[in-house]
Scaffold this motif. Structure first.
Motif, PDB file in Angstrom:
ATOM      1  N   TYR A   1       0.879  -1.120  -0.052  1.00 44.09           N
ATOM      2  CA  TYR A   1      -0.011   0.076   0.069  1.00 44.09           C
ATOM      3  C   TYR A   1       0.809   1.143  -0.165  1.00 44.09           C
ATOM      4  O   TYR A   1       2.044   1.245   0.381  1.00 44.09           O
ATOM      5  CB  TYR A   1      -1.006   0.109   1.174  1.00 44.09           C
ATOM      6  CG  TYR A   1      -0.322   0.388   2.587  1.00 44.09           C
ATOM      7  CD1 TYR A   1      -0.276   1.548   3.066  1.00 44.09           C
ATOM      8  CD2 TYR A   1       0.139  -0.881   3.252  1.00 44.09           C
ATOM      9  CE1 TYR A   1       0.329   1.783   4.177  1.00 44.09           C
ATOM     10  CE2 TYR A   1       0.663  -0.559   4.570  1.00 44.09           C
ATOM     11  CZ  TYR A   1       0.789   0.905   5.106  1.00 44.09           C
ATOM     12  OH  TYR A   1       1.519   0.963   6.194  1.00 44.09           O
ATOM     13  N   PRO A   2       0.387   2.414  -0.609  1.00 46.56           N
ATOM     14  CA  PRO A   2       1.043   3.496  -0.618  1.00 46.56           C
ATOM     15  C   PRO A   2       0.943   4.585   0.691  1.00 46.56           C
ATOM     16  O   PRO A   2      -0.195   4.646   1.221  1.00 46.56           O
ATOM     17  CB  PRO A   2       0.694   4.230  -2.148  1.00 46.56           C
ATOM     18  CG  PRO A   2      -0.614   3.741  -2.004  1.00 46.56           C
ATOM     19  CD  PRO A   2      -0.824   2.378  -1.315  1.00 46.56           C
TER      20      PRO A   2
ATOM     21  N   VAL B   1       6.019   6.393  -1.113  1.00 50.40           N
ATOM     22  CA  VAL B   1       6.757   5.382  -0.680  1.00 50.40           C
ATOM     23  C   VAL B   1       5.700   4.278  -0.476  1.00 50.40           C
ATOM     24  O   VAL B   1       4.528   4.374   0.064  1.00 50.40           O
ATOM     25  CB  VAL B   1       7.195   5.690   0.735  1.00 50.40           C
ATOM     26  CG1 VAL B   1       7.543   4.538   1.644  1.00 50.40           C
ATOM     27  CG2 VAL B   1       8.347   6.752   0.691  1.00 50.40           C
ATOM     28  N   PHE B   2       6.191   3.064  -0.620  1.00 53.62           N
ATOM     29  CA  PHE B   2       5.065   1.674  -0.311  1.00 53.62           C
ATOM     30  C   PHE B   2       5.474   0.872   0.509  1.00 53.62           C
ATOM     31  O   PHE B   2       6.758   0.815   1.074  1.00 53.62           O
ATOM     32  CB  PHE B   2       5.173   0.777  -1.841  1.00 53.62           C
ATOM     33  CG  PHE B   2       4.491   1.621  -2.749  1.00 53.62           C
ATOM     34  CD1 PHE B   2       3.143   1.141  -2.971  1.00 53.62           C
ATOM     35  CD2 PHE B   2       5.067   2.089  -3.858  1.00 53.62           C
ATOM     36  CE1 PHE B   2       2.299   1.628  -4.131  1.00 53.62           C
ATOM     37  CE2 PHE B   2       4.383   2.640  -4.927  1.00 53.62           C
ATOM     38  CZ  PHE B   2       3.124   2.385  -5.133  1.00 53.62           C
TER      39      PHE B   2
ATOM     40  N   ASP C   1       4.026  -4.055   7.419  1.00 59.11           N
ATOM     41  CA  ASP C   1       4.400  -2.720   7.314  1.00 59.11           C
ATOM     42  C   ASP C   1       5.635  -1.975   7.191  1.00 59.11           C
ATOM     43  O   ASP C   1       5.876  -0.679   7.241  1.00 59.11           O
ATOM     44  CB  ASP C   1       3.641  -2.025   8.738  1.00 59.11           C
ATOM     45  CG  ASP C   1       3.249  -0.429   8.688  1.00 59.11           C
ATOM     46  OD1 ASP C   1       2.732  -0.158   7.530  1.00 59.11           O
ATOM     47  OD2 ASP C   1       3.565   0.358   9.514  1.00 59.11           O
ATOM     48  N   LYS C   2       6.581  -2.923   6.566  1.00 61.48           N
ATOM     49  CA  LYS C   2       8.029  -2.370   6.333  1.00 61.48           C
ATOM     50  C   LYS C   2       7.938  -1.693   4.933  1.00 61.48           C
ATOM     51  O   LYS C   2       7.275  -1.935   4.051  1.00 61.48           O
ATOM     52  CB  LYS C   2       8.948  -3.515   6.287  1.00 61.48           C
ATOM     53  CG  LYS C   2       9.197  -4.157   7.825  1.00 61.48           C
ATOM     54  CD  LYS C   2      10.294  -5.268   7.434  1.00 61.48           C
ATOM     55  CE  LYS C   2      10.568  -5.847   9.041  1.00 61.48           C
ATOM     56  NZ  LYS C   2      11.734  -6.829   9.010  1.00 61.48           N
ATOM     57  N   ILE C   3       8.904  -0.667   4.741  1.00 60.65           N
ATOM     58  CA  ILE C   3       9.119  -0.083   3.490  1.00 60.65           C
ATOM     59  C   ILE C   3       9.440  -0.851   2.488  1.00 60.65           C
ATOM     60  O   ILE C   3      10.580  -1.721   2.679  1.00 60.65           O
ATOM     61  CB  ILE C   3      10.018   1.166   3.638  1.00 60.65           C
ATOM     62  CG1 ILE C   3       9.408   2.211   4.539  1.00 60.65           C
ATOM     63  CG2 ILE C   3      10.467   1.801   2.285  1.00 60.65           C
ATOM     64  CD1 ILE C   3      10.246   3.607   4.953  1.00 60.65           C
ATOM     65  N   VAL C   4       9.016  -0.730   1.268  1.00 57.10           N
ATOM     66  CA  VAL C   4       9.240  -1.581   0.203  1.00 57.10           C
ATOM     67  C   VAL C   4      10.612  -0.773  -0.363  1.00 57.10           C
ATOM     68  O   VAL C   4      10.755   0.333  -0.709  1.00 57.10           O
ATOM     69  CB  VAL C   4       8.354  -1.734  -1.011  1.00 57.10           C
ATOM     70  CG1 VAL C   4       8.821  -2.317  -2.034  1.00 57.10           C
ATOM     71  CG2 VAL C   4       6.836  -2.245  -0.496  1.00 57.10           C
TER      72      VAL C   4
END
Length: 220
Positions: free
Chosen positions: A57-58, A80-81, A87-90
């Motif tokens: 999700y963005p 940021v995704f 819930d970690k950043i892609v």
């Protein structure tokens, strides 16, 4: 009083510029991909259409350097995704497809540049940039770039490298499997002259990104 009027004038000009810049591309005209939602971990995965079906999700980027609580209906052109599972950043991937839109990771763009652009750098590597125009030959987008040597010099002098970043257009070349940044007017003209001679710009003026978009539309 003069300082107040000057400040108000600058604020109005900035607001007008932002409004005009945002109006250059409508949501309905932005490139839509045929890829299903997912993550392309490498360039090879993207070229071969191999995606990982991760749910993401963005969080939309805002001018105050913070992020809205996601998910949001339309996150914008820089985002940021995060993975829904933890819930970690892609990050450290090539691209993602989300809700029919295609986003390239900023870090992957500067890694897979053509030879002439190899000294270009950007901002945060984990930001994703939305593709604006696309076809069988090229995918076009815009992001902030600057010369890495110039950024290093500013940082050594105690400055902030982000002050050098400028919004520039770039394409993903489906045939060469690389990105090409239009660093300046002459650079763009060298790219477009044979493909679409009508798209050549007058280099006595700054490169006009709206005209760049129109030219790319004809060769995409």
């Amino acid at each position: 009083m003069k300082k107040l009027f000057l400040f108000l004038g600058l604020m109005a000009a900035a607001a007008n510029f932002a409004q005009n810049n945002d109006s250059m591309v409508s949501l309905d005209s932005i490139y839509r991909t045929n890829f299903l939602d997912g993550v392309f971990e490498t360039k090879e995965d993207f070229v071969k259409g191999r995606r990982k079906n991760y749910e993401i999700y963005p969080k939309a980027f805002r001018k105050d350097e913070r992020y809205k609580d996601g998910p949001v209906a339309d996150p914008g052109n820089t985002v940021v995704f995060r993975y829904k599972s933890n819930d970690k950043i892609v990050h450290d991937v090539f691209a993602v497809s989300y809700n029919g839109f295609l986003y390239f990771e900023a870090g992957s763009i500067v890694v897979d540049l053509n030879r002439k652009d190899r000294f270009q750098g950007g901002g945060r590597n984990f930001d994703f940039v939305r593709a604006l125009i696309g076809g069988q030959n090229y995918i076009y987008a815009e992001s902030d770039f600057a010369d890495t040597f110039e950024m290093a010099g500013v940082m050594q002098a105690g400055g902030t490298h982000t002050s050098l970043l400028r919004n520039k257009g770039f394409v993903w070349d489906f045939w060469k499997h690389e990105f090409n940044i239009f660093r300046q007017c002459k650079d763009f003209n060298a790219f477009i002259s044979e493909k679409n001679p009508e798209g050549v710009q007058n280099c006595e003026q700054r490169l006009d990104l709206l005209s760049v978009r129109r030219a790319i539309e004809k060769i995409k």
